[in-house]
Write a protein that holds these residues in place. Structure first.
Motif, PDB file in Angstrom:
ATOM      1  N   PRO A 153      65.107 119.652  13.961  1.00 53.28           N
ATOM      2  CA  PRO A 153      66.472 119.170  13.733  1.00 53.28           C
ATOM      3  C   PRO A 153      67.309 119.030  15.004  1.00 53.28           C
ATOM      4  N   LEU A 154      66.946 119.695  16.070  1.00 52.64           N
ATOM      5  CA  LEU A 154      67.703 119.570  17.321  1.00 52.64           C
ATOM      6  C   LEU A 154      67.196 118.418  18.184  1.00 52.64           C
ATOM      7  N   GLY A 155      66.212 117.690  17.679  1.00 51.64           N
ATOM      8  CA  GLY A 155      65.703 116.510  18.370  1.00 51.64           C
ATOM      9  C   GLY A 155      66.516 115.294  17.974  1.00 51.64           C
ATOM     10  N   PRO A 156      65.958 114.105  18.166  1.00 48.51           N
ATOM     11  CA  PRO A 156      66.713 112.896  17.830  1.00 48.51           C
ATOM     12  C   PRO A 156      67.077 112.875  16.349  1.00 48.51           C
ATOM     13  N   GLY A 157      68.300 112.511  16.058  1.00 51.61           N
ATOM     14  CA  GLY A 157      68.731 112.448  14.675  1.00 51.61           C
ATOM     15  C   GLY A 157      70.218 112.722  14.546  1.00 51.61           C
ATOM     16  N   LEU A 158      70.640 112.993  13.323  1.00 49.77           N
ATOM     17  CA  LEU A 158      72.063 113.138  13.028  1.00 49.77           C
ATOM     18  C   LEU A 158      72.743 114.268  13.794  1.00 49.77           C
ATOM     19  N   LEU A 159      72.033 115.356  14.038  1.00 55.81           N
ATOM     20  CA  LEU A 159      72.663 116.486  14.715  1.00 55.81           C
ATOM     21  C   LEU A 159      72.934 116.238  16.189  1.00 55.81           C
ATOM     22  N   THR A 160      72.360 115.191  16.750  1.00 58.07           N
ATOM     23  CA  THR A 160      72.508 114.945  18.190  1.00 58.07           C
ATOM     24  C   THR A 160      73.611 113.944  18.515  1.00 58.07           C
ATOM     25  N   THR A 161      74.424 113.598  17.531  1.00 57.93           N
ATOM     26  CA  THR A 161      75.497 112.625  17.793  1.00 57.93           C
ATOM     27  C   THR A 161      76.826 113.123  17.233  1.00 57.93           C
ATOM     28  N   GLY A 162      77.889 112.592  17.779  1.00 58.66           N
ATOM     29  CA  GLY A 162      79.231 112.818  17.253  1.00 58.66           C
ATOM     30  C   GLY A 162      79.661 114.262  17.226  1.00 58.66           C
ATOM     31  N   VAL A 163      80.469 114.577  16.223  1.00 64.83           N
ATOM     32  CA  VAL A 163      81.062 115.909  16.118  1.00 64.83           C
ATOM     33  C   VAL A 163      80.002 116.981  15.862  1.00 64.83           C
ATOM     34  N   LEU A 164      78.910 116.630  15.216  1.00 60.40           N
ATOM     35  CA  LEU A 164      77.832 117.599  15.006  1.00 60.40           C
ATOM     36  C   LEU A 164      77.246 118.037  16.344  1.00 60.40           C
ATOM     37  N   ALA A 165      76.975 117.070  17.205  1.00 61.25           N
ATOM     38  CA  ALA A 165      76.434 117.380  18.531  1.00 61.25           C
ATOM     39  C   ALA A 165      77.431 118.181  19.364  1.00 61.25           C
ATOM     40  N   THR A 166      78.688 117.784  19.325  1.00 66.62           N
ATOM     41  CA  THR A 166      79.720 118.506  20.072  1.00 66.62           C
ATOM     42  C   THR A 166      79.757 119.968  19.643  1.00 66.62           C
ATOM     43  N   THR A 167      79.707 120.188  18.353  1.00 69.18           N
ATOM     44  CA  THR A 167      79.762 121.548  17.818  1.00 69.18           C
ATOM     45  C   THR A 167      78.543 122.363  18.223  1.00 69.18           C
ATOM     46  N   ILE A 168      77.368 121.795  18.070  1.00 69.45           N
ATOM     47  CA  ILE A 168      76.152 122.532  18.438  1.00 69.45           C
ATOM     48  C   ILE A 168      76.148 122.842  19.925  1.00 69.45           C
ATOM     49  N   ARG A 169      76.559 121.896  20.745  1.00 70.81           N
ATOM     50  CA  ARG A 169      76.611 122.160  22.187  1.00 70.81           C
ATOM     51  C   ARG A 169      77.595 123.284  22.515  1.00 70.81           C
ATOM     52  N   GLU A 170      78.736 123.315  21.837  1.00 73.24           N
ATOM     53  CA  GLU A 170      79.698 124.399  22.052  1.00 73.24           C
ATOM     54  C   GLU A 170      79.101 125.751  21.663  1.00 73.24           C
ATOM     55  N   ILE A 171      78.429 125.794  20.524  1.00 70.98           N
ATOM     56  CA  ILE A 171      77.815 127.048  20.080  1.00 70.98           C
ATOM     57  C   ILE A 171      76.737 127.470  21.060  1.00 70.98           C
ATOM     58  N   GLN A 172      75.890 126.528  21.457  1.00 71.18           N
ATOM     59  CA  GLN A 172      74.828 126.883  22.393  1.00 71.18           C
ATOM     60  C   GLN A 172      75.390 127.318  23.739  1.00 71.18           C
ATOM     61  N   ALA A 173      76.460 126.706  24.192  1.00 68.47           N
ATOM     62  CA  ALA A 173      77.088 127.127  25.449  1.00 68.47           C
ATOM     63  C   ALA A 173      77.625 128.554  25.316  1.00 68.47           C
ATOM     64  N   ALA A 174      78.243 128.851  24.185  1.00 69.12           N
ATOM     65  CA  ALA A 174      78.757 130.213  23.960  1.00 69.12           C
ATOM     66  C   ALA A 174      77.615 131.217  23.904  1.00 69.12           C
ATOM     67  N   LEU A 175      76.510 130.834  23.306  1.00 68.15           N
ATOM     68  CA  LEU A 175      75.345 131.729  23.250  1.00 68.15           C
ATOM     69  C   LEU A 175      74.788 131.979  24.644  1.00 68.15           C
ATOM     70  N   GLY A 176      74.733 130.929  25.443  1.00 72.17           N
ATOM     71  CA  GLY A 176      74.235 131.071  26.819  1.00 72.17           C
ATOM     72  C   GLY A 176      75.141 131.932  27.658  1.00 72.17           C
ATOM     73  N   ALA A 177      76.435 131.779  27.444  1.00 76.92           N
ATOM     74  CA  ALA A 177      77.410 132.560  28.210  1.00 76.92           C
ATOM     75  C   ALA A 177      77.358 134.029  27.827  1.00 76.92           C
ATOM     76  N   SER A 178      76.917 134.326  26.613  1.00 76.42           N
ATOM     77  CA  SER A 178      76.921 135.707  26.163  1.00 76.42           C
ATOM     78  C   SER A 178      75.620 136.440  26.459  1.00 76.42           C
ATOM     79  N   ARG A 179      74.609 135.717  26.895  1.00 76.34           N
ATOM     80  CA  ARG A 179      73.311 136.346  27.154  1.00 76.34           C
ATOM     81  C   ARG A 179      73.365 137.194  28.413  1.00 76.34           C
ATOM     82  N   PRO A 180      72.765 138.368  28.359  1.00 74.98           N
ATOM     83  CA  PRO A 180      72.713 139.181  29.562  1.00 74.98           C
ATOM     84  C   PRO A 180      71.850 138.499  30.621  1.00 74.98           C
ATOM     85  N   THR A 181      72.193 138.649  31.852  1.00 74.96           N
ATOM     86  CA  THR A 181      71.413 138.057  32.939  1.00 74.96           C
ATOM     87  C   THR A 181      70.622 139.137  33.642  1.00 74.96           C
TER      88      THR A 181
END
Length: 182
Positions: A153-181
């Protein structure tokens, strides 16, 4: 062939509860239009039961599309998005990446129902992030970034465009920022 979007069964069970929370929060938008259609609610309930280990993975995979088909019972874009959030939550038994789809469709539903769509979407994403357990955060952070793996589902398709993509990218960015280094 497996994909990193699948996650392990243990991780899918962990993120299923969060996906159900995301979808359930906007479920009233769907139920206000299609009160007689219980497929979306049933999908959320099944996602929760799967998360608790009460349901068999194979059976949930077999019936994963039922909840999403409830979108056909809705008329407004917000209600359709809410039903799709439930469908994505029900799909987590098959592939963990559907949890991000549930969150994205829930945020879209909240935005479509609001007077200030972008503020509502951002508030929904913040609510979703606050509900993540450390285990769910860790599991979701192992998913490939949106658009980098075509097998799911994270490949080509509905989740990779528009507001869905914006939202997933925001969540993934927040997850990356919260990961211990390190």
């Amino acid at each position: 062939m497996t994909t990193p979007q699948a996650l392990s069964e243990a991780d899918r069970r962990i993120v299923a509860s969060w996906a159900a929370d995301c979808a359930e929060r906007v479920l009233p938008l769907f139920e206000a239009e299609a009160a007689a259609d219980d497929r979306a609610r049933d999908g959320i309930d099944r996602a929760r039961a799967f998360g608790r280990g009460e349901l068999d993975t194979a059976e949930q995979i077999r019936i994963r599309f039922v909840a999403g088909r409830a979108a056909g019972s809705a008329k407004s874009p917000a209600a359709v998005a809410a039903a799709r959030a439930a469908g994505q939550a029900a799909g987590v038994a098959h592939m963990g990446a559907h949890a991000l789809g549930a969150a994205a469709y829930a945020a879209k539903a909240a935005a479509l129902a609001a007077g200030d769509p972008e503020s509502a979407r951002r508030e929904e994403v913040q609510w979703q992030l606050q509900r993540l357990t450390p285990e769910a955060r860790d599991a979701l952070s192992r998913l490939p970034l949106l658009g980098t793996d075509s097998a799911g589902p994270l490949g080509p398709g509905l989740l990779t465009t528009g507001v869905l993509a914006t939202t997933i990218r925001e969540i993934q960015a927040a997850l990356g920022a919260s990961r211990p280094t390190g």
